[in-house]
Design a protein around this motif. Structure first.
Motif, PDB file in Angstrom:
ATOM      1  N   ALA A 464      31.185 -18.941 -17.524  1.00 21.73           N
ATOM      2  CA  ALA A 464      30.876 -20.056 -16.630  1.00 21.73           C
ATOM      3  C   ALA A 464      29.370 -20.235 -16.452  1.00 21.73           C
ATOM      4  N   GLU A 465      28.632 -19.142 -16.334  1.00 23.48           N
ATOM      5  CA  GLU A 465      27.178 -19.241 -16.154  1.00 23.48           C
ATOM      6  C   GLU A 465      26.505 -19.754 -17.425  1.00 23.48           C
ATOM      7  N   ALA A 466      26.988 -19.306 -18.575  1.00 26.51           N
ATOM      8  CA  ALA A 466      26.419 -19.785 -19.848  1.00 26.51           C
ATOM      9  C   ALA A 466      26.588 -21.296 -19.961  1.00 26.51           C
ATOM     10  N   ILE A 467      27.746 -21.790 -19.611  1.00 26.89           N
ATOM     11  CA  ILE A 467      28.001 -23.234 -19.676  1.00 26.89           C
ATOM     12  C   ILE A 467      27.141 -23.968 -18.651  1.00 26.89           C
ATOM     13  N   ARG A 468      26.947 -23.376 -17.490  1.00 28.56           N
ATOM     14  CA  ARG A 468      26.142 -24.015 -16.444  1.00 28.56           C
ATOM     15  C   ARG A 468      24.705 -24.235 -16.885  1.00 28.56           C
ATOM     16  N   ILE A 469      24.150 -23.291 -17.655  1.00 26.40           N
ATOM     17  CA  ILE A 469      22.742 -23.431 -18.056  1.00 26.40           C
ATOM     18  C   ILE A 469      22.584 -24.231 -19.354  1.00 26.40           C
ATOM     19  N   GLY A 470      23.685 -24.783 -19.846  1.00 26.16           N
ATOM     20  CA  GLY A 470      23.578 -25.665 -20.998  1.00 26.16           C
ATOM     21  C   GLY A 470      24.054 -25.101 -22.312  1.00 26.16           C
ATOM     22  N   MET A 471      24.601 -23.896 -22.301  1.00 24.54           N
ATOM     23  CA  MET A 471      25.184 -23.342 -23.519  1.00 24.54           C
ATOM     24  C   MET A 471      26.650 -23.783 -23.605  1.00 24.54           C
ATOM     25  N   SER A 472      27.349 -23.361 -24.640  1.00 24.52           N
ATOM     26  CA  SER A 472      28.764 -23.704 -24.774  1.00 24.52           C
ATOM     27  C   SER A 472      29.556 -22.456 -25.104  1.00 24.52           C
ATOM     28  N   LYS A 473      30.866 -22.550 -24.987  1.00 18.97           N
ATOM     29  CA  LYS A 473      31.665 -21.367 -25.292  1.00 18.97           C
ATOM     30  C   LYS A 473      31.613 -21.029 -26.784  1.00 18.97           C
ATOM     31  N   GLU A 474      31.186 -22.008 -27.596  1.00 14.96           N
ATOM     32  CA  GLU A 474      31.023 -21.740 -29.028  1.00 14.96           C
ATOM     33  C   GLU A 474      29.819 -20.845 -29.321  1.00 14.96           C
ATOM     34  N   ASP A 475      29.038 -20.531 -28.282  1.00 14.99           N
ATOM     35  CA  ASP A 475      27.893 -19.624 -28.439  1.00 14.99           C
ATOM     36  C   ASP A 475      28.270 -18.173 -28.162  1.00 14.99           C
ATOM     37  N   LEU A 508      38.055 -18.014 -27.466  1.00 13.83           N
ATOM     38  CA  LEU A 508      36.811 -17.307 -27.757  1.00 13.83           C
ATOM     39  C   LEU A 508      37.069 -16.262 -28.840  1.00 13.83           C
ATOM     40  N   PRO A 509      36.163 -16.128 -29.806  1.00 12.91           N
ATOM     41  CA  PRO A 509      36.296 -15.056 -30.795  1.00 12.91           C
ATOM     42  C   PRO A 509      35.965 -13.707 -30.172  1.00 12.91           C
ATOM     43  N   THR A 510      36.390 -12.642 -30.819  1.00 14.29           N
ATOM     44  CA  THR A 510      36.201 -11.299 -30.266  1.00 14.29           C
ATOM     45  C   THR A 510      35.609 -10.358 -31.305  1.00 14.29           C
ATOM     46  N   VAL A 511      35.006  -9.275 -30.784  1.00  9.25           N
ATOM     47  CA  VAL A 511      34.384  -8.261 -31.621  1.00  9.25           C
ATOM     48  C   VAL A 511      34.592  -6.916 -30.943  1.00  9.25           C
ATOM     49  N   CYS A 512      34.510  -5.846 -31.695  1.00  8.47           N
ATOM     50  CA  CYS A 512      34.546  -4.520 -31.074  1.00  8.47           C
ATOM     51  C   CYS A 512      33.876  -3.508 -31.981  1.00  8.47           C
ATOM     52  N   GLY A 513      33.488  -2.369 -31.383  1.00  5.46           N
ATOM     53  CA  GLY A 513      33.021  -1.226 -32.161  1.00  5.46           C
ATOM     54  C   GLY A 513      34.216  -0.351 -32.464  1.00  5.46           C
ATOM     55  N   LEU A 514      34.674  -0.349 -33.703  1.00  6.35           N
ATOM     56  CA  LEU A 514      35.938   0.301 -34.060  1.00  6.35           C
ATOM     57  C   LEU A 514      35.955   1.800 -33.779  1.00  6.35           C
ATOM     58  N   SER A 515      34.863   2.471 -34.098  1.00 11.70           N
ATOM     59  CA  SER A 515      34.897   3.933 -34.121  1.00 11.70           C
ATOM     60  C   SER A 515      35.071   4.568 -32.743  1.00 11.70           C
ATOM     61  N   ASN A 516      34.798   3.805 -31.672  1.00  7.17           N
ATOM     62  CA  ASN A 516      34.961   4.368 -30.326  1.00  7.17           C
ATOM     63  C   ASN A 516      36.395   4.823 -30.078  1.00  7.17           C
ATOM     64  N   ILE A 517      37.352   4.129 -30.667  1.00  6.28           N
ATOM     65  CA  ILE A 517      38.762   4.395 -30.379  1.00  6.28           C
ATOM     66  C   ILE A 517      39.167   5.820 -30.759  1.00  6.28           C
ATOM     67  N   SER A 518      38.517   6.392 -31.787  1.00  4.19           N
ATOM     68  CA  SER A 518      38.965   7.682 -32.328  1.00  4.19           C
ATOM     69  C   SER A 518      38.067   8.850 -31.958  1.00  4.19           C
ATOM     70  N   PHE A 519      37.129   8.634 -31.058  1.00  2.18           N
ATOM     71  CA  PHE A 519      36.167   9.686 -30.725  1.00  2.18           C
ATOM     72  C   PHE A 519      36.882  10.967 -30.306  1.00  2.18           C
TER      73      PHE A 519
END
Length: 817
Positions: A464-475, A508-519
């Motif tokens: 919501a804040e990103a959109i308020r300052i003029g960005m978009s959810k595509e960012d 929204l697209p997603t990302v993660c750091g895979l290796s954390n899961i198996s620590f």
């Protein structure tokens, strides 16, 4: 004029720009070699009349004649101290000419200097040069700015940032493209559109380059990504030689007919460049008046970009990997190299990750014992010169991220912005300022969210804040915040829920750091791979991972295949073919255990070639830091200097030329490889006197012709020819014909090479050809440059034409065989 007013003016039909200035002033008597701005101020009535004619023909916007009135260009005429007065008077001249009938744009163009790391001029120095001129123009009362005839995307960025730092006026930017559809530095129209509109410009375009017909395709490519108006300012066709005079044969009627096609293709603003006249503008205005203007995209596409490549991120697209390797954490060898100031491993890691399928490269320089900000900048320069992947800027320090974004010649990804006060309040405006996308990390000052509900609330708050300052959810790309399965048995399922929620409810697209899961678990690769495939099925878009882990990468490609993603079948087959070629004739372990993976990790931070020498590879990769060490090893092994040149250096630069022809390498790589070879040649040259394999090479005289002060291409030609052993006399730029010919005769030159960038100076090449015949000079004469064609070379009686530096070497060899 405000940005909103500028956009509103386009709603009622195409805006019309003015036509040519340079070619029209030459027709009116402006001689070659003078400072155009100074000549205009000495002949004010010529400029006033020309712009009045353009307005009468229908121009809505005219360019103030301030094209090269920046400090760098004015220094070449000794006029830098007059910069304020000249710019003020030139703007006043245009305002007098148009009155209230048209807008006046402050006109800014390239400086001719090469930016670091290709040249020595630093980015912020260039910003200051442009700020000086932009500030004068804004105070002089221009209505908007146009940054035009640009070849370097990074130079465009410097000009845009400079203008934005002195005023809020609308900004138009146009680049000029070669026949291959890219700028001299390898940027295509779509990439330029994405990068510059993300910076907040108001129109993106193309000018000069070609005639109107050839601009249709680039305009279409721009509109596929543009959220702002697109414009075109073509020449009146390509220049031709007729009775010893350069002419443009596209008639006003032909020009206008194609103008209609350009509007249909998506151009909302049109004008003319070299060879166009008020008659061309009048015909254009009449042809397109009343035509509907294609609206820019309302929803931007999710795209990251380097200077030479776009990477689009789609919710239902193929899975992508952000390469994690360029990070010193846990890498003692990399830490040691960075402390020594060496970037060899960084370069190798970048190349290896790109070759293994990484779409984006994460850059993190967080470690003790170095200046993290300076090292981050050095690594960005090095990596962007080495590979084409867009970059993800990763640091815990806000100021380091900002500095990195400022110098990055593309559209980067920030890793990351959370709800922690420092990052939330400072990094969001920085992301907006530099047009970056960012990874949204669902953390707050309270620490980790206690459950999925709190995690999703943080995501919505930052969005919501990103959109308020003029960005978009595509960012935005959301980090799934992977916890350790050994400590939290629900960690994986919580991530699956977040991936699904972001994709299906927030889009929204997603990302993660895979290796954390198996620590903390044994044989972690199996846990990571299973987590990856299940995450992809639940909507995960990308992961930060090591693309050299083949089990992970192959599982990702197979997951896309099973989910029937676009072209996933072809991508899977290509992936398997790539691995087959990579391991041809080698024993390969398909499923590594943790033990073998660690062994490979400790042994292989670089890739080596069994086919070529280390000297060859150093030149091919532009690795200046190791070339002399590799040359010394060859000498210690008993190789003669001439053998090193002929058997290692020359084959390497030949291969660079092949890659350049195939558009796998572009100007930055070509220059980097040439400079690497130059170091080796300079080291070996003193040894050649006693080396039987050395031979005396012909003398060549190279120059940019009189009146032309552009020398990027000429300098590269000189560098390449010297690398091949020729004795090259570089006379520089703006060189009179008699000096060129007299030098060739005096030095017994076998060949004269002439360069010209501008259509207004290309006829000086004919002067050299004619003077050489008159004085009995027997040197072969070859020509090249952006405005030059093979037919022009034939018409003026030159012995040959080369399209670029690599081609020039082949031409010289052929002519002097």
């Amino acid at each position: 004029m405000t940005k909103q007013e500028f956009r509103k003016r386009i709603e009622n039909g195409p805006l019309i720009l003015d036509g040519a200035t340079g070619t029209m002033l030459q027709k009116a008597g402006m001689p070659i070699g003078v400072c155009p701005e100074e000549w205009i101020l000495e002949n004010k009535e010529v400029m006033v009349k020309l712009q009045q004619d353009y307005v009468a023909a229908g121009s809505d916007i005219v360019y103030a004649p301030t094209f090269t009135a920046n400090r760098i260009k004015l220094e070449e005429y000794g006029l830098e101290d007059n910069i304020v007065k000249m710019n003020e008077e030139l703007v006043a001249l245009s305002k007098e000419a148009v009155g209230d009938k048209a807008l006046v744009a402050g006109d800014i163009t390239m400086t001719g200097l090469q930016l670091y790391p290709i040249g020595d001029f630093m980015f912020d120095e260039l910003v200051e040069v442009y700020k000086e001129q932009a500030s004068i123009l804004a105070k002089a009362g221009v209505d908007l700015f146009v940054v035009e005839t640009m070849m370097s995307l990074q130079e465009c960025r410097a000009a845009v940032l400079a203008i934005q730092e002195v005023c809020d006026l609308p900004i138009m930017v146009s680049l000029t493209y070669n026949e291959d559809g890219r700028t001299l530095y390898g940027t295509d129209p779509a990439t330029a559109t994405v990068v510059l509109q993300s910076l907040g410009i108001d129109a993106i375009g193309i000018n000069c380059s070609t005639g109107p017909e050839e601009m249709i395709t680039p305009v279409v490519k721009m509109t596929e990504y543009a959220t702002i108006p697109v414009f075109a300012k073509p020449n009146a066709g390509l220049p031709e030689l007729e009775d010893g005079v350069t002419v443009y044969k596209t008639t006003p009627e032909e020009f206008a007919a194609v103008g209609k096609k350009l509007v249909e293709a998506g151009a909302a603003i049109l004008g003319g460049c070299c060879g166009t006249t008020p008659e061309h503008i009048r015909a254009l205005k009449e042809a397109v008046t009343g035509m509907p203007v294609k609206e820019p995209l309302k929803v931007p596409r999710r795209v990251l970009a380097s200077e030479r490549k776009l990477v689009e991120i789609k919710l239902d697209g193929n899975f992508m990997v952000i390469g994690e390797r360029i990070n010193p954490t846990g890498k003692k060898k990399l830490q040691a190299e960075l402390k020594e100031g060496s970037l060899n491993m960084v370069r190798s890691m970048a190349v290896e990750q790109e070759e293994n399928g990484a779409a984006i490269l994460d850059i993190n320089m967080g470690m003790n014992g170095i200046d993290e900000k300076e090292m981050m900048k050095k690594v960005i320069y090095e990596v962007t010169s080495t590979v084409d992947c867009p970059l993800c800027i990763d640091s815990s320090h806000v100021d380091i991220i900002e500095e990195a974004l400022r110098i990055y010649p593309g559209r980067a990804l920030i890793n990351s912005i959370s709800l922690e006060k420092e990052k939330f309040e400072k990094l969001l405006p920085i992301a907006k300022r530099y047009g970056a996308m960012f990874i949204l990390l669902p953390l707050s000052d309270e620490g980790l969210p206690k459950d999925s509900a709190e995690k999703h609330e943080i995501i919505r708050t930052i969005l919501a804040e990103a959109i308020r300052i003029g960005m978009s959810k595509e960012d935005i790309i959301v980090d799934g915040l992977v916890a350790t399965i050994g400590a939290d048995p629900e960690a994986a399922r919580a991530c699956f829920e977040t991936f699904s929620y972001c994709k299906n409810e927030l889009e929204l697209p997603t990302v993660c750091g895979l290796s954390n899961i198996s620590f903390g678990l044994p044989e972690r690769i199996y846990v990571n791979t299973a987590f990856l495939t299940m995450s992809v099925a639940n909507g995960l878009t990308m992961a930060i991972a090591n693309p050299s882990q083949e089990l992970l990468m192959n599982a990702a490609f197979a997951s896309d295949l099973l989910l029937h993603k676009e072209e996933s079948d072809i991508r899977y087959i290509e992936r398997m073919n790539f691995l087959s070629e990579k391991y041809a004739g080698m024993e390969r372990q398909m499923v590594p255990t943790q033990k073998t993976a660690k062994k490979a990790e400790s042994a292989g931070d670089t890739t080596t070639s069994v086919e070529h020498s280390s000297v060859f590879e150093a030149v091919l990769k532009g690795n200046k830091s190791i070339i002399l060490d590799e040359v010394k090893k060859c000498l210690d092994a008993g190789e003669k200097p001439g053998e090193i040149i002929n058997q290692h250096l020359i084959p390497a630069i030949n291969e660079v030329g092949v890659l350049f022809d195939k558009q796998k390498y572009f100007l930055p790589q070509l220059i980097s490889s040439a400079n690497t070879m130059k170091q080796a040649i300079e080291y070996l040259e003193p040894m050649l006197a006693g080396d039987d394999s050395g031979k005396e090479m012909p003398t060549l005289v190279i120059a940019t012709v009189e009146g032309d002060i552009h020398d990027i291409g000429k300098n590269l030609v000189v560098l390449m020819l010297k690398n091949y052993g020729y004795r090259v006399i570089d006379l520089g730029k703006d060189v009179p014909a008699d000096l060129i010919v007299d030098t060739a005769i005096k030095e017994g030159a076998a060949l004269i090479g002439l360069s010209a960038l501008m259509t207004t100076t290309m006829m000086r090449m004919k002067d050299v050809v004619e003077l050489a015949k008159e004085k009995g000079c027997t040197s072969k004469i070859i020509v090249g440059g952006a405005a030059i064609t093979p037919s022009f070379a034939d018409e003026i009686g030159a012995d040959g034409y080369s399209k670029d530096a690599a081609d020039c070497v082949k031409l010289v060899e052929k002519l002097l065989a």
